[in-house]
Design an enzyme around this catalytic site. Sequence first.
Site, mmCIF file in Angstrom:
data_model
loop_
_atom_site.group_PDB
_atom_site.id
_atom_site.type_symbol
_atom_site.label_atom_id
_atom_site.label_comp_id
_atom_site.label_asym_id
_atom_site.label_seq_id
_atom_site.Cartn_x
_atom_site.Cartn_y
_atom_site.Cartn_z
ATOM 1 N N GLU A 144 49.456 54.753 43.233
ATOM 2 C CA GLU A 144 49.191 55.059 41.593
ATOM 3 C C GLU A 144 48.527 54.316 41.348
ATOM 4 O OE1 GLU A 144 52.731 52.143 42.284
ATOM 5 O OE2 GLU A 144 54.225 53.395 41.143
ATOM 6 N N PRO A 145 46.929 55.337 41.004
ATOM 7 C CA PRO A 145 45.570 54.035 40.342
ATOM 8 C C PRO A 145 45.791 54.129 39.164
ATOM 9 C CG PRO A 145 45.524 55.680 41.118
ATOM 10 C CD PRO A 145 46.583 56.125 41.224
ATOM 11 N N GLY A 146 45.780 52.977 38.606
ATOM 12 C CA GLY A 146 45.602 52.652 37.267
ATOM 13 C C GLY A 146 44.411 52.835 36.110
ATOM 14 N N CYS B 256 39.105 31.268 17.491
ATOM 15 C CA CYS B 256 39.549 29.452 16.899
ATOM 16 C C CYS B 256 39.284 29.525 18.757
ATOM 17 C CB CYS B 256 40.081 29.114 15.582
ATOM 18 S SG CYS B 256 39.803 30.316 14.401
ATOM 19 N N GLU B 257 38.898 29.098 19.417
ATOM 20 C CA GLU B 257 39.218 28.795 20.714
ATOM 21 C C GLU B 257 37.509 29.374 21.891
ATOM 22 O OE1 GLU B 257 41.388 28.111 23.621
ATOM 23 O OE2 GLU B 257 42.516 29.198 21.385
ATOM 24 N N TYR C 161 41.845 35.872 34.041
ATOM 25 C CA TYR C 161 41.178 36.127 35.198
ATOM 26 C C TYR C 161 39.890 35.538 35.243
ATOM 27 C CZ TYR C 161 44.563 39.961 34.910
ATOM 28 O OH TYR C 161 45.816 40.714 34.049
ATOM 29 N N GLY D 210 45.791 49.647 42.118
ATOM 30 C CA GLY D 210 44.734 48.939 42.846
ATOM 31 C C GLY D 210 43.808 48.419 42.982
ATOM 32 N N ARG E 31 40.419 40.005 29.291
ATOM 33 C CA ARG E 31 41.081 39.386 30.843
ATOM 34 C C ARG E 31 39.379 38.256 31.458
ATOM 35 N NH1 ARG E 31 38.837 42.875 33.362
ATOM 36 N NH2 ARG E 31 39.474 42.480 35.437
ATOM 37 N N TYR F 201 43.295 47.398 30.676
ATOM 38 C CA TYR F 201 43.517 46.592 30.361
ATOM 39 C C TYR F 201 43.557 45.563 29.590
ATOM 40 C CZ TYR F 201 46.170 47.272 35.044
ATOM 41 O OH TYR F 201 46.473 48.004 35.539
HETATM 42 C C1 LIG Z 1 49.751 48.060 37.824
HETATM 43 C C2 LIG Z 1 50.390 48.609 38.849
HETATM 44 C C3 LIG Z 1 49.221 49.714 39.185
HETATM 45 C C4 LIG Z 1 48.171 49.825 39.124
HETATM 46 O O1 LIG Z 1 47.290 48.961 39.342
HETATM 47 P P1 LIG Z 1 45.346 49.456 39.020
HETATM 48 O O2 LIG Z 1 44.917 47.620 39.557
HETATM 49 O O3 LIG Z 1 44.918 49.273 38.027
HETATM 50 O O4 LIG Z 1 44.862 50.522 39.825
HETATM 51 C C5 LIG Z 1 49.974 50.250 39.914
HETATM 52 N N1 LIG Z 1 51.878 50.128 40.873
HETATM 53 C C6 LIG Z 1 51.732 49.496 40.134
HETATM 54 C C7 LIG Z 1 53.836 48.789 40.979
HETATM 55 C C8 LIG Z 1 50.676 48.344 39.918
HETATM 56 O O5 LIG Z 1 52.458 47.265 39.382
#
Ligand SMILES: *Cc1c(COP(=O)(O)O)cnc(C)c1O
Length: 463
Positions: free
Chosen positions: A320-322, A391-392, A364, A278, A360, A421
Amino acid sequence: MSRSAHPAGPRYADVLPEGHYAAPPADLNALDPKVWSRTVARDEHGVVTLGGIPVTRLAEEFGTPAYFLDETDFRARCRAWRDAFGTDADVFYAGKAFLSRAVVRWLHEEGLNLDVCSAGELATALAAGMPAERIALHGNNKSTEEITRAVEAGVGRIVLDSFQEIVRVAHIAERLGKRQRVQIRITVGVEAHTHEFIATAHEDQKFGLALAGGQAAEGVRRALKLDGLELVGIHSHIGSQIFDTSGFEVAAHRVVGLLAQIRDEHGVELPEIDLGGGLGIAYTSDDDPREPQEIATALREIVTRECAAAGLAVPRISVEPGRAIVGPTAFTLYEVGTVKELPGLRTYVSVDGGMSDNIRTALYDAEYSVALVSRTSAAAPMLSRVVGKHCESGDIVVRDAFLPADLAPGDLLAVPATGAYCRSMASNYNHALRPPVVAVADGAARVIVRRETEEDLLRLDVG
Ligand SMILES: *Cc1c(COP(=O)(O)O)cnc(C)c1O
């Protein structure tokens, strides 16, 4: 901020005072390194380059729209997270942000672990050779088939999300003659400082077992009794696009509180805690993300302090960085098709993609930056809205941006920070063909996910 902050068709006067672009930037040709990936620059002709390759050449070779991913930057970010957390912690990349076999190989090589949340993501991870023990399976409603495949493959952990799932995973593991390592996901009652649609740790939501009211403690009680499960830790994920570590501070305090309660009740000290992902990135120049080192130091301090107060040994931490890894590493390249001036309001700039490659903004109210990248311009700034071809009327890529007033069809625009994302949430709306992902490293570009074709679409349509 909520969606109602932008009623359909806001007027020039409505958005300007509160918008990020209330005043045009001093130099429309400047590229803020905060929002562009590491190897982006402008060459002597004013053309933006990625890894030394001009975007005009990239567009010619790979077409538009397309995502261009800076592999050098991706690997550097992996290493920064890995080094910041050190060998006594684990970094799990959240695959849902963007996953492909090439990405899995980079993660493997750079020493990261991988979160998956579906059988499809698990299959991609295994196909690219990620060792199963470095994979974690997430999800609030994993199917029996998904659980079976994960247990059979030998994934390092399954994150349990409900009472039913505790029993389900235990039964499947027992039937397969295995003892599955698991964590229990809890909700700690922290509301991350972010858009309400993407906040996930306050109580009223679908994920995890609530700490308040004792559901989390009850989940632990049940999991500890089952032979098929080896409960190794507690998991918490408080939201997305977070800039402030105070939410993690409260979460860590509560997670460690649960660990102490478990020790008191059951006489066991669980060896792991996962504080989730997150972490925010810069989509515009107004965003100020924290560096991985700063986050690692803060989280370690918090957990150490809380454990000392509770008389617990410090557990192994994972994060858990994405978005924070892949988000800043890619931009989407579009070609301008039409430029429509609405006098007194703004100019609508239509590009050859839209909500099918970046949902997004519509979903959001996400904010993005955009720049003219095929040339520089000395023209005056023009208040613009970059829209797609779908078309939106909500098909908006960048809600408010200043672009040069001489913008014309054929110009190339790039929207930075679209690595997370965007491709992973892409759709075939209007039978759009999902764009390719092209990785650039050491002056060379290669397709890692190819563009869809009409044959791909028709293959699914069995007539
Ligand atoms: C989505 C998610 C993440 C990654 O979130 P980011 O905002 O991309 O860092 C990490 N852990 C869990 C459980 C998630 O659902």
